[in-house]
Design an enzyme around this catalytic site. Structure first.
Site, PDB file in Angstrom:
ATOM      1  N   ARG A  99      35.395  -7.931  48.730  1.00 29.63           N
ATOM      2  CA  ARG A  99      34.532  -8.096  49.895  1.00 29.63           C
ATOM      3  C   ARG A  99      33.450  -7.023  49.884  1.00 29.63           C
ATOM      4  NH1 ARG A  99      32.992 -11.782  53.786  1.00 29.63           N
ATOM      5  NH2 ARG A  99      33.316 -11.047  55.912  1.00 29.63           N
ATOM      6  N   THR A 374      29.678 -20.988  51.785  1.00 31.05           N
ATOM      7  CA  THR A 374      30.598 -20.130  51.064  1.00 31.05           C
ATOM      8  C   THR A 374      31.122 -21.071  50.009  1.00 31.05           C
ATOM      9  OG1 THR A 374      31.189 -18.807  52.962  1.00 31.05           O
ATOM     10  CG2 THR A 374      32.895 -19.027  51.322  1.00 31.05           C
ATOM     11  N   THR A 392      31.308 -15.562  48.704  1.00 26.11           N
ATOM     12  CA  THR A 392      30.252 -16.008  49.608  1.00 26.11           C
ATOM     13  C   THR A 392      29.064 -15.066  49.690  1.00 26.11           C
ATOM     14  OG1 THR A 392      29.862 -16.823  51.871  1.00 26.11           O
ATOM     15  CG2 THR A 392      31.184 -14.834  51.671  1.00 26.11           C
ATOM     16  N   ASN A 394      27.689 -15.462  52.680  1.00 31.66           N
ATOM     17  CA  ASN A 394      27.777 -15.738  54.103  1.00 31.66           C
ATOM     18  C   ASN A 394      26.952 -16.968  54.452  1.00 31.66           C
ATOM     19  OD1 ASN A 394      28.812 -15.370  56.666  1.00 31.66           O
ATOM     20  ND2 ASN A 394      27.023 -14.241  57.354  1.00 31.66           N
ATOM     21  N   SER A 445      36.772 -11.197  57.458  1.00 31.67           N
ATOM     22  CA  SER A 445      36.424 -12.502  56.894  1.00 31.67           C
ATOM     23  C   SER A 445      37.404 -13.564  57.350  1.00 31.67           C
ATOM     24  CB  SER A 445      36.478 -12.405  55.368  1.00 31.67           C
ATOM     25  OG  SER A 445      36.325 -13.675  54.772  1.00 31.67           O
ATOM     26  N   SER A 446      37.048 -14.825  57.125  1.00 34.16           N
ATOM     27  CA  SER A 446      37.979 -15.934  57.363  1.00 34.16           C
ATOM     28  C   SER A 446      38.376 -16.620  56.058  1.00 34.16           C
ATOM     29  CB  SER A 446      37.338 -16.980  58.273  1.00 34.16           C
ATOM     30  OG  SER A 446      37.040 -16.418  59.520  1.00 34.16           O
ATOM     31  N   GLY A 466      33.269 -22.489  55.077  1.00 31.20           N
ATOM     32  CA  GLY A 466      33.183 -22.970  56.455  1.00 31.20           C
ATOM     33  C   GLY A 466      33.356 -21.913  57.517  1.00 31.20           C
ATOM     34  N   GLY A 467      33.169 -20.622  57.167  1.00 33.15           N
ATOM     35  CA  GLY A 467      33.296 -19.593  58.207  1.00 33.15           C
ATOM     36  C   GLY A 467      34.657 -19.688  58.869  1.00 33.15           C
TER      37      GLY A 467
HETATM   38  O1  DON Z   1      33.814 -14.263  55.239  1.00 34.97           O
HETATM   39  C1  DON Z   1      33.622 -15.155  56.048  1.00 34.97           C
HETATM   40  O2  DON Z   1      34.474 -15.582  56.774  1.00 34.97           O
HETATM   41  C2  DON Z   1      32.253 -15.791  56.131  1.00 34.97           C
HETATM   42  N1  DON Z   1      31.262 -14.903  55.533  1.00 34.97           N
HETATM   43  C3  DON Z   1      32.303 -17.103  55.464  1.00 34.97           C
HETATM   44  C4  DON Z   1      31.003 -17.859  55.615  1.00 34.97           C
HETATM   45  C5  DON Z   1      31.177 -19.275  55.319  1.00 34.97           C
HETATM   46  O3  DON Z   1      32.229 -19.733  54.995  1.00 34.97           O
HETATM   47  C6  DON Z   1      30.005 -20.138  55.474  1.00 34.97           C
HETATM   48  N2  DON Z   1      30.356 -21.440  54.905  1.00 34.97           N
HETATM   49  N3  DON Z   1      30.240 -22.525  55.167  1.00 34.97           N
END
Ligand code: DON
Length: 563
Positions: A99, A374, A392, A394, A445-446, A466-467
């Site tokens: 990360r 991501t 990612t 982000n 992060s997720s 997908g955040g």
């Molecule tokens: O680390 C994270 O949770 C975010 N930076 C992820 C971002 C993300 O998955 C965007 N995607 N669709």
């Protein structure tokens, strides 16, 4: 009589048949000797090439990661970071945290104005949104610790793709037209041959990225020193100075990917191996599954109003805890084992609504003790190694700028910190002190790369972008296979739902909820919110015969292929 069976136009039949190649890969794609599933076919091919040369899944995973940085610029990256979860051939779960870290000059209030209000754009579209990138060190560490191929071999496909070019797919043509913000940066216009307004390259044109090829070649020759020191580091620091970014030579030299102890937990006869903090993915997944009553879920029936309720209410409680408790364990003290303990979850379960009505996020606090992109990809080899990587920038194409001269896109993962307690970031995620900005710290992060074992043997692996929806995507793919009996391709394609505590609503893909389920949920008190797409999963599963079945999401244009 007609032709002899053994010949067709005078040639042996076998050869004629062998000349027919399937235009598409069957889903899932099944193979005996190795499998790669990624969101982009050239990157999948890069991984396969390494496996066929005798490399293992870790070698191939590094090759796919570097190749995606070239062919899938929305999320594949050198300028970002992520998490790797693996299973070695001798059955050992492993994890590598690569990360991004906050630069030394970063501080708690850096995204606030004089009145203490969040300046939302600064954390997303300025050079201050950039965390010290971890991808190069993470992929190289995986290679060094668990791989068997030479670094030069692993980087060769990516270098070739960057230097010689690859044909731009329809999706990239569309993306480069749509993402107007990319045109703001001269370096980005140059890297992707973007013209004014929406002018840009066309499908089928070769995209050559010579500066990126040189950066990759430095990494190939010098290892981490080829990125964190020397020519590329000088380019990075000059770019930072020119654009008001914070990253210094010391930040780059000090960056280290970290081997971590994977988060391993049991559920319903399966063992789940996921990434620990600073990704919240594993902890939240463990909490949701620990709160969910699978027998009750099964009784309720697939995507019935009752089943949606059961899952939603578990998600509400788990995401409430995430936002309060979770952050980089090297900086915040987080009671992880208590948060996923049976005693704690038994107590939390008491808060689940019992009257068939929707719970309310207002009343739910954390217990006592966060178009965007991501990407996830995965490799399994014939030796028994399995690797799952989510990494990612982000946002899609990160913060939009290409590092001048170095050819790679910058992340904006500083937005994953909580800029101010209680203020939502671009995903509507709140956060608390545990995830406040601090020099050197990793943003929460997720990302949830996950490997599942059953009876001690590899069963399946999956992950998604997908955040905050990543965790719930992984959850649903897992439940679709283990509870609902779907095959991997179906499990990945099924429509999904998502609840993250706040905003207090169920996001759903159009066909996820039937026309009579929707009013039923509304009657129960749920607010429903239709969204376009939740996640883009990929996975590999072991067939009963011991083959490897790979699948990519119909939501994207990826490829699962083995040999
Ligand atoms: O680390 C994270 O949770 C975010 N930076 C992820 C971002 C993300 O998955 C965007 N995607 N669709």
């Amino acid at each position: 009589m007609g032709m002899p069976l053994t010949s067709l136009y005078g040639r042996p039949l076998l050869l004629a048949v062998a000349a027919i190649t399937l235009p598409i890969e069957p889903r899932p794609s099944v193979a005996a000797n190795g499998m790669v599933a990624s969101p982009e076919p050239f990157a999948t091919a890069a991984g396969l090439e390494i496996l066929k040369q005798g490399g293992n899944a870790f070698d191939a995973a590094a090759a796919v990661g570097f190749a995606l940085a070239v062919t899938y610029p929305a999320a594949g990256n050198l300028g970002g970071g992520g998490f790797l979860v693996g299973l070695t051939a001798d059955g050992r779960p492993v994890a590598i945290d690569f990360r991004e870290r906050a630069p030394a000059a970063a501080g708690r209030d850096m995204f606030l104005d004089a009145q203490g209000n969040v300046r939302p754009d600064v954390g997303v579209t300025s050079y201050q949104a950039i965390g010290v990138p971890g991808t190069v060190d993470g992929l190289l560490l995986a290679l060094e610790r668990f791989g068997r191929s030479k670094r030069e071999a692993v980087l060769a496909p990516a270098i070739k793709l960057a230097r010689d070019g690859f044909p731009i797919p329809y999706s990239l043509e569309q993306d480069l037209r749509r993402h107007r913000e990319l045109r703001r940066w001269e370096s980005t216009r140059k890297a992707f041959a973007l013209g004014p307004d929406s002018a840009g390259p066309k499908m089928g044109d070769a995209l050559r990225q010579p500066e990126l090829a040189l950066t990759l070649a430095d990494v190939s020759r010098l290892g981490r020193r080829g990125f964190y020191e020397g020519r590329v580091a000088d380019l990075i620091v000059a770019d930072m100075k020119a654009q008001g970014g914070l990253i210094t030579h010391a930040d780059l030299e000090g960056y280290r990917a970290k081997p971590r102890e994977p988060l391993v937990f049991q559920h319903n006869g399966y063992e789940l191996i996921t990434h620990p903090l600073p990704s919240s993915g594993g902890v939240v997944l463990a909490q949701i599954l620990g709160l969910l009553d699978v027998t009750e879920l099964k009784k309720a029936g697939y995507h019935s109003a009752k089943a949606i309720q059961l899952v939603t209410e578990a998600q509400r409680l788990a995401y409430a805890d995430r936002n309060h408790w979770l952050g980089d364990p090297d900086y915040a003290s987080v009671p992880v084992s208590r948060l996923i303990s049976k005693e704690y979850l038994d107590r939390r379960r008491q808060l689940l609504p019992k009257d068939g009505r929707a719970g309310k996020s207002d009343g739910v606090e954390h217990g006592l003790v966060e178009s965007t992109e991501t990407t996830h990809y995965t490799v399994a080899d014939r030796f028994g190694n399995v690797v799952a990587v989510t990494y990612t920038l982000n946002s899609a194409y990160g913060m939009g700028a290409v590092a001048a001269g170095a050819g790679f896109l910058w992340n904006n993962n500083m937005d994953n910190f909580s800029a101010k307690p209680g203020a939502p970031n671009q995903y509507g995620m709140l956060g608390a002190a545990a995830n406040a900005i601090e020099a050197g710290k990793r943003p929460l992060s997720s990302m949830t790369p996950t490997i599942v074992r059953k009876d001690g043997k590899f069963f399946m692996t999956m992950g998604s972008p997908g955040g905050p929806t990543i965790i719930n995507t992984v959850l649903q793919v897992y439940l679709n296979v283990t509870v609902w009996g779907l095959d991997l391709g179906e499990a990945i394609d099924e429509r999904r739902v998502h609840h993250q505590w706040l905003p207090d609503q169920i996001d759903y893909e159009e066909l996820a909820l039937s026309p009579d389920t929707r009013p039923e949920l509304e009657r129960m008190g749920y607010r429903l919110h239709e969204v376009g797409r939740i996640g883009q999963a990929v996975g590999i599963m072991r067939t009963p015969e011991g083959y490897l079945a790979g699948a990519v999401d119909r939501r994207g244009n990826g490829l699962a292929k083995g040999f």
